[in-house]
Design an enzyme around this catalytic site. Structure first.
Site, mmCIF file in Angstrom:
data_model
loop_
_atom_site.group_PDB
_atom_site.id
_atom_site.type_symbol
_atom_site.label_atom_id
_atom_site.label_comp_id
_atom_site.label_asym_id
_atom_site.label_seq_id
_atom_site.Cartn_x
_atom_site.Cartn_y
_atom_site.Cartn_z
ATOM 1 N NE ARG A 90 6.617 1.408 11.950
ATOM 2 C CZ ARG A 90 7.202 2.080 10.965
ATOM 3 N NH1 ARG A 90 6.785 1.902 9.723
ATOM 4 N NH2 ARG A 90 8.185 2.905 11.193
ATOM 5 N NE ARG A 100 11.275 -0.619 10.915
ATOM 6 C CZ ARG A 100 11.449 0.698 10.777
ATOM 7 N NH1 ARG A 100 10.986 1.317 9.735
ATOM 8 N NH2 ARG A 100 12.096 1.372 11.678
ATOM 9 C CG ASP A 103 9.180 1.190 6.892
ATOM 10 O OD1 ASP A 103 8.493 2.189 7.125
ATOM 11 O OD2 ASP A 103 10.424 1.207 6.850
ATOM 12 C CG ASP A 105 9.878 3.895 3.458
ATOM 13 O OD1 ASP A 105 9.317 4.408 4.443
ATOM 14 O OD2 ASP A 105 10.867 3.148 3.551
#
Ligand code: ROI
Length: 172
Positions: A90, A100, A103, A105
């Site tokens: 990343r 990307r 990711d 989260d």
């Protein structure tokens, strides 16, 4: 160093990728997360293809959600997820909402509401983003999202917005 608490909390992580073999990125991230000390995998959603939210000049995303039980504090978990993102190449580019490789989260941490400079939980957009809500609903039938409402009600108000569940063949 991580300070593991004796208390176990259920947390949900959103996974997304649209570069460098997204399905492989998601699978590899799942393995990395479930291999962590102080983390146990409880559930993993179907994989979904989704059209990009944000700039449209980027590939479609693959999205999923993972449910875990963890002894890590929210910030230790966040930092651990950031380290996994880095290990997956990343690069935080200049473009806001750009493509990307990975990711991760932190969507939910128990029923906590956290607002600090580094971390907002529930994650911003959790209540409106189809690529988060649908996979989240694969992991958990009945869930109240603090400050937002019940997942069933949120789903009923959420447009699919280009979300498509990948079939077994596509996800393999
Ligand atoms: N769009 C989709 N469809 N899926 C994502 O995971 C995703 N992640 C992001 C932005 C760039 C906002 N758009 C996305 O961070």
């Amino acid at each position: 160093m991580n300070s593991a608490s004796p208390l176990v909390t259920n947390a949900y992580i959103g996974l997304g990728s649209n570069l460098d073999s997204p399905i492989e990125q998601i699978k590899s991230a799942r393995l990395a997360i479930k291999s962590l000390a102080d983390v146990e995998e409880l559930s993993f959603s179907n994989l979904y293809a989704s059209t990009p939210m944000g700039p449209q000049d980027q590939p479609d995303y693959v999205n999923a959600v993972m449910g875990i039980a963890t002894r890590l504090s929210p910030l230790d978990l966040l930092h651990t997820l950031q380290a996994i993102e880095q290990a997956h190449g990343r690069v935080r580019g200049n473009q806001r909402w750009g493509a990307r490789t990975l990711d991760l989260d932190l969507l939910l941490y128990g029923d906590e509401q956290i607002a600090c400079p580094e971390l907002t939980v529930p994650h911003v957009g959790i209540a409106e983003r189809a690529f988060v809500l649908y996979p989240l609903s694969d992991c958990v039938q009945d869930l109240f999202i603090p400050g937002k409402g019940n997942i069933t009600d949120l789903l009923a108000q959420c447009q699919l917005s280009g979300l498509r569940r990948l079939n077994e063949h596509e996800s393999a």
